[in-house]
Design an enzyme around this catalytic site. Structure first.
Site, PDB file in Angstrom:
ATOM      1  CG  ASN A 109      46.349  15.875  25.466  1.00 47.68           C
ATOM      2  OD1 ASN A 109      46.099  15.364  24.386  1.00 47.68           O
ATOM      3  ND2 ASN A 109      46.805  17.123  25.568  1.00 47.68           N
ATOM      4  CG  HIS A 111      50.793  20.298  24.764  1.00 45.35           C
ATOM      5  ND1 HIS A 111      49.838  20.785  23.894  1.00 45.35           N
ATOM      6  CD2 HIS A 111      51.692  21.297  24.948  1.00 45.35           C
ATOM      7  CE1 HIS A 111      50.138  22.033  23.578  1.00 45.35           C
ATOM      8  NE2 HIS A 111      51.258  22.367  24.196  1.00 45.35           N
TER       9      HIS A 111
END
Length: 214
Positions: A109, A111
């Site tokens: 992911n 971020h």
């Protein structure tokens, strides 16, 4: 064997575009983008995938009664596609434990902050940059991490700092973080994964040197 990569998206797909551009220019460490999966119909990210000849799929959140039901459908699709690496690139839904168990240390992911700052529930999109400006930090940035069952809590793979300027608005800061950090470190992390150069030891992710070639 080249690793098969699926990118999960919900909106415009700017980080997806960074991956596409890197694949077309220098490659992703031998990995291949083979699927873009959107959580909603009509996401512009699907247009980016189409232009790059990457198959697009929709697993719409609104079609399921819960995040868990959507996650289970996603896992079924990913397994059908023989996916090795899942990349969350602006995917705006919380996935449940089924996908973590199906892909341990194989979900990345991006971020838009330096975790553990400005992360966790509610810290997504423009909200992250609003929080950074409200706090008055001089540096922010982006983080690529493995996904576990804690929101933004998985082991950190890469981080890059970005300066916060006095007249920044959340929108201006968001753009700078994307250009100077997100679009650089996400393709790099994916490439390292595809080269089998990431080793997770507890919370520590070690980056192994490239293999020696004679």
């Amino acid at each position: 064997m080249a690793k098969r990569i699926a990118v999960l998206v919900s909106g415009g797909g700017t980080n997806l575009q960074a991956l596409i551009d890197t694949q077309q220019k220098e490659g992703l460490g031998g990995g291949s983008l083979v699927a873009v999966i959107s959580s909603k119909e009509g996401a512009y990210a699907l247009e980016r995938a189409k232009k790059a000849n990457i198959p697009g799929y929709v697993v719409a959140r609104k079609a399921f009664p819960s995040n868990q039901a959507m996650t289970q459908a996603l896992v079924e699709l990913l397994r059908t596609l023989n996916i090795d690496l899942v990349v969350l690139a602006g995917f705006m839904h919380i996935l449940t434990g089924e996908i973590i168990r199906a892909y341990p240390n194989a979900i990345l992911n991006i971020h838009p902050a330096l975790i553990p700052s400005f992360c966790g529930p509610g810290a997504y999109g423009l909200h992250v940059h609003e929080q950074a400006l409200a706090y008055g930090v001089k540096l922010t940035g982006a983080t690529v991490h493995f996904v576990n069952e804690e929101a933004d809590g998985g082991p950190i793979v890469l981080q890059k700092a970005v300066e916060v300027l006095p007249d920044d608005t959340p929108e201006v800061l968001q753009r700078r973080v994307m250009e100077e950090a997100e679009w650089r470190i996400l393709p790099l992390a994916v490439s390292l994964f595809c080269q089998d150069r990431l080793r997770t030891e507890g919370r520590m992710v070690r980056i192994l040197p490239p293999p020696f070639e004679i």
